[in-house]
Design an enzyme around this catalytic site. Sequence first.
Site, short mmCIF file in Angstrom:
data_model
loop_
_atom_site.label_atom_id
_atom_site.label_comp_id
_atom_site.label_asym_id
_atom_site.label_seq_id
_atom_site.Cartn_x
_atom_site.Cartn_y
_atom_site.Cartn_z
N PHE A 1 0.81 -1.22 0.00
CA PHE A 1 0.00 0.00 0.00
C PHE A 1 0.84 1.27 0.00
O PHE A 1 0.37 2.32 -0.39
CB PHE A 1 -0.93 0.01 1.23
CG PHE A 1 -0.23 0.41 2.50
CD1 PHE A 1 -0.03 1.76 2.81
CD2 PHE A 1 0.28 -0.53 3.40
CE1 PHE A 1 0.65 2.14 3.97
CE2 PHE A 1 0.95 -0.16 4.55
CZ PHE A 1 1.14 1.19 4.83
N LYS B 1 -1.13 -7.15 -9.39
CA LYS B 1 -2.10 -7.27 -8.29
C LYS B 1 -1.66 -6.26 -7.23
O LYS B 1 -0.83 -6.56 -6.38
CB LYS B 1 -2.09 -8.70 -7.74
CG LYS B 1 -3.33 -9.17 -7.05
CD LYS B 1 -3.80 -8.37 -5.85
CE LYS B 1 -2.99 -8.52 -4.61
NZ LYS B 1 -3.36 -7.51 -3.56
N GLU C 1 -4.87 -3.86 -2.03
CA GLU C 1 -6.32 -3.62 -2.01
C GLU C 1 -6.66 -2.38 -1.19
O GLU C 1 -7.79 -1.92 -1.18
CB GLU C 1 -7.05 -4.86 -1.47
CG GLU C 1 -6.73 -5.25 -0.03
CD GLU C 1 -5.46 -6.09 0.12
OE1 GLU C 1 -4.51 -5.90 -0.66
OE2 GLU C 1 -5.43 -6.92 1.04
N SER D 1 5.35 -6.98 3.25
CA SER D 1 5.86 -7.25 4.61
C SER D 1 6.68 -8.54 4.64
O SER D 1 6.62 -9.36 3.72
CB SER D 1 4.69 -7.33 5.58
OG SER D 1 3.80 -8.32 5.14
N CYS E 1 9.66 1.79 3.48
CA CYS E 1 10.57 0.68 3.78
C CYS E 1 11.99 1.18 3.96
O CYS E 1 12.84 0.47 4.46
CB CYS E 1 10.53 -0.34 2.66
SG CYS E 1 11.19 0.31 1.14
N GLU F 1 9.48 -4.11 12.88
CA GLU F 1 9.30 -2.95 12.00
C GLU F 1 8.03 -2.24 12.46
O GLU F 1 6.93 -2.82 12.39
CB GLU F 1 9.15 -3.43 10.55
CG GLU F 1 8.97 -2.29 9.57
CD GLU F 1 8.73 -2.76 8.14
OE1 GLU F 1 8.01 -3.75 7.95
OE2 GLU F 1 9.26 -2.12 7.22
P1 NAD Z 1 1.58 -6.66 2.88
O1 NAD Z 1 2.60 -7.73 2.94
O2 NAD Z 1 0.47 -6.69 3.86
O3 NAD Z 1 0.88 -6.65 1.43
C1 NAD Z 1 1.64 -6.66 0.24
C2 NAD Z 1 0.85 -7.36 -0.86
O4 NAD Z 1 0.67 -8.72 -0.51
C3 NAD Z 1 -0.54 -6.77 -1.09
O5 NAD Z 1 -0.79 -6.73 -2.47
C4 NAD Z 1 -1.45 -7.75 -0.37
O6 NAD Z 1 -2.73 -7.85 -0.98
C5 NAD Z 1 -0.71 -9.06 -0.49
N1 NAD Z 1 -0.94 -9.93 0.66
C6 NAD Z 1 -1.19 -9.57 1.95
N2 NAD Z 1 -1.30 -10.65 2.73
C7 NAD Z 1 -1.11 -11.72 1.95
C8 NAD Z 1 -1.08 -13.12 2.20
N3 NAD Z 1 -1.28 -13.63 3.40
N4 NAD Z 1 -0.84 -13.95 1.15
C9 NAD Z 1 -0.62 -13.46 -0.08
N5 NAD Z 1 -0.64 -12.13 -0.37
C10 NAD Z 1 -0.88 -11.28 0.63
O7 NAD Z 1 2.37 -5.27 2.94
P2 NAD Z 1 1.78 -3.81 3.11
O8 NAD Z 1 1.31 -3.64 4.52
O9 NAD Z 1 0.88 -3.49 2.00
O10 NAD Z 1 3.12 -2.93 2.89
C11 NAD Z 1 3.99 -2.59 3.93
C12 NAD Z 1 5.18 -3.50 3.99
O11 NAD Z 1 5.87 -3.49 2.75
C13 NAD Z 1 6.21 -3.06 5.03
O12 NAD Z 1 6.68 -4.19 5.71
C14 NAD Z 1 7.33 -2.46 4.20
O13 NAD Z 1 8.61 -2.49 4.77
C15 NAD Z 1 7.27 -3.31 2.99
N6 NAD Z 1 7.90 -2.64 1.85
C16 NAD Z 1 9.12 -3.08 1.47
C17 NAD Z 1 9.77 -2.44 0.43
C18 NAD Z 1 11.13 -2.90 -0.02
O14 NAD Z 1 11.56 -2.48 -1.07
N7 NAD Z 1 11.83 -3.73 0.73
C19 NAD Z 1 9.18 -1.36 -0.22
C20 NAD Z 1 7.91 -0.93 0.22
C21 NAD Z 1 7.27 -1.59 1.26
#
Ligand code: NAD
Length: 497
Positions: free
Chosen positions: A150, A174, A177, A227, A282, A382
């Site tokens: 997000f 994808k 959401e 994450s 991040c 984090e």
């Molecule tokens: P998230 O992991 O909750 O979601 C990321 C994506 O995965 C979304 O599209 C979501 O729909 C999907 N998703 C969520 N749960 C899932 C599951 N159980 N199975 C399969 N798919 C699933 O992450 P978020 O809260 O949207 O974003 C924040 C996180 O992203 C933070 O931890 C941040 O550090 C990380 N991030 C990392 C970088 C990097 O380059 N390392 C960059 C930006 C964000």
Amino acid sequence: MTTQVKHYIDGEFTLGQGERVITVTNPANNQPIAQVRCASDDEVHGAIASAKAAFQSWKEVPVSERARVMLRYQALLKEHHDELATILAKETGKTFEDAKGDVWRGIEVAEHACNIASLLMGETVENVARKIDTYSYTQPLGVCAGITPFNFPAMIPLWMFPLAIACGNTFVLKPSEQDPMTPQRLAELFEQAGAPKGVLQLVHGDKSAVDILLTHPDIKAISFVGSVGVGQYVYKTGTDNLKRVQAFAGAKNHCVIMPDANKQQVINNLVGASVGAAGQRCMAISVAVFVGAAKEWIPELKEALAKVRPGLWDDKDAGYGPLISPAAKERVLKLIAQGKAEGAECLLDGSDFTVAGYESGNWVGPTMFDKVTTDMSIYKEEIFGPVLCCMEVDELEEAIELVNKSPYGNGTSIFTASGAAARKYQHEIEVGQVGINVPIPVPLPFFSFTGWKGSFYGDQHAYGKQAVRFFTETKTITCRWFEDDIPHGPNMTIALR
Ligand code: NAD
């Protein structure tokens, strides 16, 4: 009527037919701003099938024509820059200036994709054996998929699909959401840029859509950002299904402050890098490590952080906006409470912060802890909120040892006036992206985004040359044209002659 977010499947912008309906809210007051009906399983399968069919013709489109699509796309993104930033700010709560940064850093990758012909160049060596030449080509993989978080709804999708598609692949995106309207607009502009039907597909959904992408035999590569737990799951499941996967995950980024640094620059930079975007980056600095006498600046840093006022996306004086959701706020408040309970010194507590008239929003004020230790939850987890943890050490070596023990390795920075200290830090630190007097060292797209350790699973990173390798196969050709008769009888060895 609430806005209905659309999918982009087989060249059509359509409403989904899945059972789950997700409400997109304004994080400043949690009022609904749009709805997205998730894609049904059949729609996700349909998007993959359409992308597979489109690949057959797209891979034959000359590279200069593919580059021209990207040239038109980056121009359209620039033309619609402020409009995109407004959509983005409204659904994420980011300030308008910060939203513009999110869009701009994505545009830079689309610009880079315009140079795809040079990026795809292979290698040649003449006369590897007598009258034999060897040369290599890079060829696309097929259908690739992207799963995005997000916190950068423009930049991170743009890290992925322009380069993948410029390489000759087709792509299923994808996005998160939680803020799907920005990706929808990115897809509309891509169509307007002249991308043929089926080359880009956009499906909205959650885990069930992701699971189809991770297991479908026609998906050749998965690019994920999100994450840690989900990143590990995506990497394991994708590779288990024999796919190429790059998974960018969570982080805990340290900034080391040497006593010879410029105090005012340190304070200015730390304020923006720690609580900017409400800490939902991040590459945010979440741990400040003060070396020796630099700890004397902590009270002034606290004063500077206390002056930052969160606010609405269009409030020009706001330092940052709300967190993305009530659940995110609850998580951050819980961690702040744990920090206090576990003995960290809470110098500044933003737990009760609110904005007048928007009391139901996901606000957290700037928060700062001192005397943080490595066994505390606020250090280990984090936080992804506007919370800075301060630690104090005596020597640079101690700071390096501390940072290297962290399981994460996304980014780090050092503030110093000493070239020797900076050189030692950049060489010895086990982190993939290092800033020297630069707090958030996110590389421009001609380099790659190179997180290490628990912040990244895979080998080839995002954008730059590494992304081109990730999204292509190398084909190596060894070639001889006979000028006259066959030189000798059968060659019974592996040697070329
Ligand atoms: P998230 O992991 O909750 O979601 C990321 C994506 O995965 C979304 O599209 C979501 O729909 C999907 N998703 C969520 N749960 C899932 C599951 N159980 N199975 C399969 N798919 C699933 O992450 P978020 O809260 O949207 O974003 C924040 C996180 O992203 C933070 O931890 C941040 O550090 C990380 N991030 C990392 C970088 C990097 O380059 N390392 C960059 C930006 C964000």
